[in-house]
Motif scaffolding. Structure first.
Motif, PDB file in Angstrom:
ATOM      1  N   TYR A 197       0.918  -1.292  -0.135  1.00 37.79           N
ATOM      2  CA  TYR A 197      -0.091   0.108   0.025  1.00 37.79           C
ATOM      3  C   TYR A 197       0.928   1.014  -0.077  1.00 37.79           C
ATOM      4  N   ASP A 198       2.129   1.021   0.364  1.00 40.08           N
ATOM      5  CA  ASP A 198       3.035   2.286   0.627  1.00 40.08           C
ATOM      6  C   ASP A 198       3.783   2.378  -0.549  1.00 40.08           C
ATOM      7  N   PRO A 199       3.637   3.327  -1.491  1.00 41.42           N
ATOM      8  CA  PRO A 199       4.525   3.385  -2.777  1.00 41.42           C
ATOM      9  C   PRO A 199       6.065   3.725  -2.462  1.00 41.42           C
ATOM     10  N   SER A 200       6.392   3.910  -1.256  1.00 44.28           N
ATOM     11  CA  SER A 200       7.488   4.182  -1.066  1.00 44.28           C
ATOM     12  C   SER A 200       8.494   3.054  -0.328  1.00 44.28           C
ATOM     13  N   TRP A 242      -7.391  -2.893  -9.647  1.00 44.46           N
ATOM     14  CA  TRP A 242      -8.718  -2.712  -9.592  1.00 44.46           C
ATOM     15  C   TRP A 242      -8.676  -1.507  -8.347  1.00 44.46           C
ATOM     16  N   ARG A 243      -7.958  -1.465  -7.526  1.00 43.60           N
ATOM     17  CA  ARG A 243      -7.953  -0.228  -6.582  1.00 43.60           C
ATOM     18  C   ARG A 243      -7.801   1.186  -7.403  1.00 43.60           C
ATOM     19  N   ALA A 244      -6.810   1.023  -8.080  1.00 40.18           N
ATOM     20  CA  ALA A 244      -6.701   2.122  -9.178  1.00 40.18           C
ATOM     21  C   ALA A 244      -7.991   2.456  -9.827  1.00 40.18           C
ATOM     22  N   ALA A 245      -8.688   1.484 -10.387  1.00 38.81           N
ATOM     23  CA  ALA A 245      -9.753   1.585 -10.985  1.00 38.81           C
ATOM     24  C   ALA A 245     -10.914   2.103 -10.345  1.00 38.81           C
ATOM     25  N   LYS A 277     -10.455   4.082  -7.562  1.00 38.37           N
ATOM     26  CA  LYS A 277     -10.094   5.611  -7.437  1.00 38.37           C
ATOM     27  C   LYS A 277     -10.624   6.493  -8.599  1.00 38.37           C
ATOM     28  N   SER A 278     -10.073   5.926  -9.689  1.00 33.03           N
ATOM     29  CA  SER A 278     -10.424   6.796 -10.934  1.00 33.03           C
ATOM     30  C   SER A 278     -12.032   6.618 -11.570  1.00 33.03           C
ATOM     31  N   GLY A 279     -12.599   5.500 -11.085  1.00 31.40           N
ATOM     32  CA  GLY A 279     -14.068   5.338 -11.432  1.00 31.40           C
ATOM     33  C   GLY A 279     -14.198   4.635 -12.722  1.00 31.40           C
ATOM     34  N   ILE A 280     -13.018   4.276 -13.369  1.00 33.67           N
ATOM     35  CA  ILE A 280     -12.712   3.734 -14.881  1.00 33.67           C
ATOM     36  C   ILE A 280     -12.160   2.349 -14.706  1.00 33.67           C
ATOM     37  N   ALA A 281     -12.981   1.358 -15.118  1.00 29.75           N
ATOM     38  CA  ALA A 281     -12.649  -0.069 -15.321  1.00 29.75           C
ATOM     39  C   ALA A 281     -11.480  -0.282 -15.798  1.00 29.75           C
ATOM     40  N   PRO A 282     -10.745  -1.113 -15.501  1.00 31.41           N
ATOM     41  CA  PRO A 282      -9.413  -1.295 -16.203  1.00 31.41           C
ATOM     42  C   PRO A 282      -9.606  -1.800 -17.628  1.00 31.41           C
ATOM     43  N   GLY A 283      -8.939  -1.398 -18.544  1.00 31.60           N
ATOM     44  CA  GLY A 283      -8.925  -2.191 -20.055  1.00 31.60           C
ATOM     45  C   GLY A 283      -8.483  -3.470 -20.205  1.00 31.60           C
ATOM     46  N   GLU A 284      -8.805  -3.933 -21.304  1.00 34.39           N
ATOM     47  CA  GLU A 284      -8.624  -5.355 -21.590  1.00 34.39           C
ATOM     48  C   GLU A 284      -6.855  -5.590 -21.803  1.00 34.39           C
TER      49      GLU A 284
END
Length: 109
Positions: free
Chosen positions: A32-35, A84-87, A89-96
């Motif tokens: 969870y920590d990008p660092s 899926w966490r990024a999706a 946050k963004s409200g956009i489903a991941p692409g194929e």
């Protein structure tokens, strides 16, 4: 954390050591920590990296468990979780393509 000791001071000292160890390990293995070391390593897929002995050992043991369980335990599933966490946050489903890449990591691990 629950600690039992002979005195309050001893319990507080033990609790502090436990919390410090959790924080230290989190700096190495947190997804969870990008660092964290793990996150930085994952961000450099395909590049040569020098890992700390602790992260190397964790990855080695994780791979042994993956093999022993026939991939029932597979730490590569984290790539799907991150996607899926990024999706979310963004409200956009991941692409194929992104899904294919993430599931490909599962198949090759």
């Amino acid at each position: 954390v629950r600690v039992e000791a002979d005195s309050t001071a001893a319990a507080e000292a033990a609790e502090q050591r436990v919390v410090e160890e959790i924080e230290r390990l989190s700096k190495i293995i947190s997804s969870y920590d990008p660092s964290s070391e793990l996150s930085r390593w994952q961000a450099r897929v395909g590049e040569s990296s020098t890992l700390s002995p602790e992260l190397y050992d964790l990855l080695r043991v994780s791979d042994r468990w993956r093999e022993a369980t026939g991939s029932a335990y597979n730490p590569a599933v984290e790539s799907l979780s991150q996607l899926w966490r990024a999706a979310e946050k963004s409200g956009i489903a991941p692409g194929e393509d992104a899904l294919r890449a993430a599931t490909g990591r599962l198949q090759h691990s």
